[in-house]
Design a protein around this motif. Structure first.
Motif, short mmCIF file in Angstrom:
data_model
loop_
_atom_site.label_atom_id
_atom_site.label_comp_id
_atom_site.label_asym_id
_atom_site.label_seq_id
_atom_site.Cartn_x
_atom_site.Cartn_y
_atom_site.Cartn_z
N TRP A 1 0.83 -1.21 0.00
CA TRP A 1 0.00 0.00 0.00
C TRP A 1 0.86 1.26 0.00
CZ3 TRP A 1 -4.52 1.77 -1.22
CH2 TRP A 1 -5.01 2.95 -0.67
N SER B 1 2.45 1.74 -3.34
CA SER B 1 1.46 2.15 -4.35
C SER B 1 1.12 3.62 -4.24
CB SER B 1 0.19 1.31 -4.19
OG SER B 1 0.45 -0.07 -4.37
N ILE B 2 1.03 4.12 -3.02
CA ILE B 2 0.75 5.54 -2.81
C ILE B 2 1.85 6.41 -3.40
CG2 ILE B 2 0.62 7.37 -1.04
CD1 ILE B 2 -0.80 5.35 0.74
N GLN C 1 1.78 6.34 -7.22
CA GLN C 1 0.72 7.17 -7.76
C GLN C 1 1.07 8.65 -7.67
OE1 GLN C 1 -3.25 6.92 -5.95
NE2 GLN C 1 -4.10 7.00 -8.00
N HIS D 1 1.34 1.96 -11.45
CA HIS D 1 0.66 1.05 -10.53
C HIS D 1 0.96 -0.40 -10.89
CE1 HIS D 1 -2.46 0.26 -7.48
NE2 HIS D 1 -2.70 -0.83 -8.20
N GLN E 1 -6.58 -1.91 -1.58
CA GLN E 1 -5.56 -1.95 -2.63
C GLN E 1 -6.21 -2.06 -4.00
OE1 GLN E 1 -2.08 -1.80 -2.16
NE2 GLN E 1 -2.00 -1.68 -4.38
N MET F 1 -7.76 1.23 -5.45
CA MET F 1 -6.86 2.21 -6.04
C MET F 1 -6.79 2.03 -7.55
SD MET F 1 -2.82 3.01 -5.26
CE MET F 1 -3.09 3.68 -3.62
#
Length: 206
Positions: A79, A82-83, A86, A100, A140, A143
Motif C-alpha cells: 500500500w 502504491s501511494i 501514484q 501502478h 488496494q 486504487m
C-alpha cells in the motif's frame, strides 16, 4: 489517504534492498512457505529463529499472531509503495496505470514469499484477522479501480467494467510470486516493464 502519503513520502517504491521485516518474522516467512501454516508448529518457528518457545511467546502470543503480523506487513508495504508510485505519476492517468502495474509486478517479484503467504494463507486467519486482511486487499484493489474508472470516464481507457479489468490485471501481477526466480533469465525490472505493456494493451487497445 493524506496521512498514509505523508508516512510514505521518503519511500523509494522501486527499492527492495532494505527489508524492514524483523528477523523473527523473516524466518517465520520461510518456515510457513516451506511447510504451510497448518504444517508448522510453534516449536518449529522457534527453532528456525534460534529461540526457545518461551522466547518466541515473549514476542508473539501465538502462531496466529505471527501469520497476522506477516500478512499485515505485506499489505502495508504494498500500500505504501502504491501511494508513492501514484504520487510520482501525477494527474496523467496513463502514467498512473503504468506505475501502478509496475509497482504490483515489482512487489510480487521481490517480495514473492510475502505475497505468496498473503494470497494462500487467508484461509488460515481467524475471523477478525480475515476481515481485516480482506479490507486491506479491497483498499488496494480500489486504487486501481479508481484509476481505470477515471480513464474510462475521459474516454482514454477501454474499461467499461473497471472492477473486472482491475481484478484481471491484479491477478496477472500476483501470479508472478508463484514462478519468479531471481536467478532466471528475466529480471524483476524487465518483467515489470513487460507487464506494463500487457496492461496498456488490455486497457488502451492496440
Amino acid at each position: 489517504m493524506g496521512s498514509d502519503a505523508e508516512s510514505a513520502v521518503q519511500l523509494d517504491w522501486r527499492d527492495f534492498d532494505d527489508d524492514s521485516l524483523p528477523p523473527l518474522l523473516q524466518s517465520a516467512v520461510q518456515t510457513f512457505v516451506a511447510h504451510g501454516y497448518h504444517g508448522t508448529t510453534t516449536r518449529t518457528l522457534a527453532a528456525a529463529a534460534n529461540m526457545s518457545v518461551p522466547g518466541l511467546y515473549h514476542h508473539f502470543a501465538s502462531k496466529q499472531a505471527i501469520i497476522v503480523a506477516i500478512m499485515d506487513y505485506a499489505m502495508d508495504d504494498l500500500w505504501r509503495r502504491s501511494i508513492v508510485a501514484q504520487a510520482e505519476a501525477g494527474p496523467d492517468l496513463e502514467r498512473q496505470l503504468a506505475l501502478h502495474i509496475e509497482c504490483l509486478a515489482l512487489f510480487h517479484a521481490h517480495r514473492k514469499e510475502l505475497a505468496f503467504l498473503a494470497a494462500t494463507e487467508l484461509r488460515s486467519l481467524e475471523p477478525d484477522a480475515r476481515t481485516q486482511h480482506i479490507a486491506a486487499r479491497d483498499r488496494q484493489e480500489r486504487m486501481l479501480v479508481e484509476i481505470l474508472r477515471a480513464g474510462a470516464a475521459t474516454g482514454a481507457f477501454r474499461a467499461t467494467d473497471a472492477r473486472q479489468v482491475a481484478r484481471a490485471l491484479i491477478t496477472m501481477c500476483t501470479g508472478i510470486s508463484q514462478w519468479f526466480d531471481a536467478a532466471g533469465p528475466l529480471s524483476a525490472t524487465a518483467i515489470a516493464e513487460d507487464y506494463v505493456g500487457y496492461a496498456r494493451r488490455i486497457v488502451l487497445g492496440g
